[in-house]
Design an enzyme around this catalytic site. Structure first.
Site, short mmCIF file in Angstrom:
data_model
loop_
_atom_site.label_atom_id
_atom_site.label_comp_id
_atom_site.label_asym_id
_atom_site.label_seq_id
_atom_site.Cartn_x
_atom_site.Cartn_y
_atom_site.Cartn_z
CB SER A 222 -0.88 0.00 1.25
OG SER A 222 -1.40 1.30 1.46
CE1 TYR A 235 -3.54 -2.44 5.35
CE2 TYR A 235 -3.06 -0.35 4.28
CZ TYR A 235 -3.39 -1.69 4.19
OH TYR A 235 -3.54 -2.26 2.96
#
Ligand SMILES: *[C@@H]1O[C@H](CO)[C@@H](O)[C@H](O)[C@H]1NC(C)=O
Length: 413
Positions: A222, A235
């Site tokens: 990501s 995250y």
């Protein structure tokens, strides 16, 4: 003469931006960015020559664009490798990218090993009903080493003498999101457990099979693992750890003929995105577990806004997962897969801004891109309300006193 001077300075300005960008790129470079760099420097030299020859700005710009176009066209994709006889293992196929990718790979003729958390779940049932018998569903929670081992045994048994061509590290989760200071330790650990430790374990377990076939390892990461998106610290940190692990493996295992690709997708509607119940529960859990002093300083309305903003953001995320699915296919079949793929709307622009602009601008850009907070933390609002006559530090002290009075002394867990 006057004209010349003006265009000269314009060119100088433009070129300093480009040269600065190139230098930054060199500093952070790895082998794969070399061709881009060479093209970039070539274009700079060309523009500089044109500038020296005092060409009209429009013409110079035209030639610059033509060079860029030529470079892109020249780097046109080579014919893909055949699908025939290739087997791929992919994790996290209960929903999202996994769900979409398994169907696509199956339709293309790959032999697919797809792991799901729940063999009786909606996702697994859907795959069973629409896929060919070439798809094997395996129940794996990637935080459980013995389940990964079992999946390896099952995969080996089905493959027989055949090697495994690809591993797609797709399984991942975002436990919750929110300001780094407000995120619970369970949130950090939960992300690490799946996104990092789980993926490390799967990769290590399957590497011997992949080395045999000089195969591919494709990891869904990501951009939040590389850029400081507000509210995505837990995250993002787990993805950052994963990126470094994969990147190190990439050059360590190059002599074995293995190829690694990392995909950095923009916002897509996957995982728990749409599950409002899940986010409500996480929100309640957070409020209940936050220390009273933090809750007071930030205020419940601040935390509530973050949750609402995230849910609204999730609604705008792209529902069409095919860009990521197609990128996975390209990484599996291209004779020379890229080390990094930026997939989805705006990711390249985001990287461009974060790489070539000052931090003050890129930070603002990231704030606008993700959750656009309007509510200030409660303590800061009070502080602003105290009036402009007080100095900042005095202001701060007053405010802290207020809070401590209200809450006694803050407890640290
Ligand atoms: C899997 O993808 C299909 C669309 O191809 C969709 O209808 C289905 O709901 C998805 N399943 C899950 C659990 O996400």
């Amino acid at each position: 003469m006057e004209d010349y001077a003006l265009s000269f300075w314009i060119y100088m300005a433009v070129m300093s931006v480009f040269v600065g960008g190139a230098v930054k790129k060199i500093l952070a470079s790895h082998i794969s960015s070399m061709p881009t760099l060479v093209a970039w420097l070539g274009a700079i030299v060309l523009v500089e020559r044109l500038c020296a020859l005092c060409m009209p700005a429009v013409l110079a710009l035209g030639i610059f664009c033509a060079v860029c176009w030529f470079y892109t066209a020249w780097a046109a994709p080579a014919p893909a490798l055949p699908v025939e006889g290739k087997a791929v293992f992919i994790t996290g196929c209960d929903s999202g990218f996994g769900n979409a990718t398994v169907k696509h790979l199956d339709a293309m003729g790959f032999q697919v090993f797809a792991t799901v958390l729940d063999l009786e779940g909606e996702g697994a049932r859907h795959l069973k009903s629409v896929c060919s018998p070439r798809v094997s569903l395996l129940q794996v929670d990637i935080t459980q080493p013995q389940q990964i081992q079992q999946a390896l045994l099952d995969t080996k048994a089905k493959l027989g003498m055949k090697g495994l061509w690809g591993l797609v590290n797709n399984a991942g989760l975002c436990v919750n999101f929110g300001d780094a200071e407000l995120s619970l330790m369970s949130n950090y650990r939960g992300c690490m457990e799946v996104n990092f430790f789980g993926t490390v374990m799967v990769t290590k377990t399957f590497l011997p099979l992949l080395r045999q076939s000089k195969g591919r390892i494709i990891t869904i990461s990501s951009p939040s693992g590389e850029q400081p998106f507000p509210c995505l610290a837990s995250y993002g940190a787990s993805k950052a750890a994963l990126n470094l692990f994969i990147n190190t493996l990439r050059h360590e295992l190059e002599p074995w003929g293995l190829k690694f690709s990392t995909i950095l997708p923009s916002a897509f509607r996957t995982g728990q995105c749409r599950n409002t119940d899940y986010w409500e529960k996480q929100h309640k859990h957070l409020i209940q577990n936050l220390s009273p002093s933090l809750l007071e300083e930030y205020g419940e309305e601040y935390i509530l806004e973050t949750k609402d903003l995230f849910q609204n953001h999730a609604k705008t995320a792209s529902e069409d997962l095919s860009p990521v699915v197609n990128t996975i296919v390209e990484a599996l079949l291209s004779p020379q897969p890229s080390v990094r793929y930026y997939t989805g709307a705006g990711v390249r622009l985001m990287y461009f801004i974060c790489s070539y602009f000052p931090v003050s601008i890129s930070d603002k850009f990231l704030e606008k891109l993700f959750v656009k907070k309007k509510v200030m933390p409660r303590a800061l609002r009070k502080q602003n309300g105290l009036g402009t006559l007080l100095s900042h530090s005095l202001n701060n002290n007053n405010n802290n006193n207020n809070i401590n009075n209200n809450n006694n002394i803050s407890k640290i867990e």
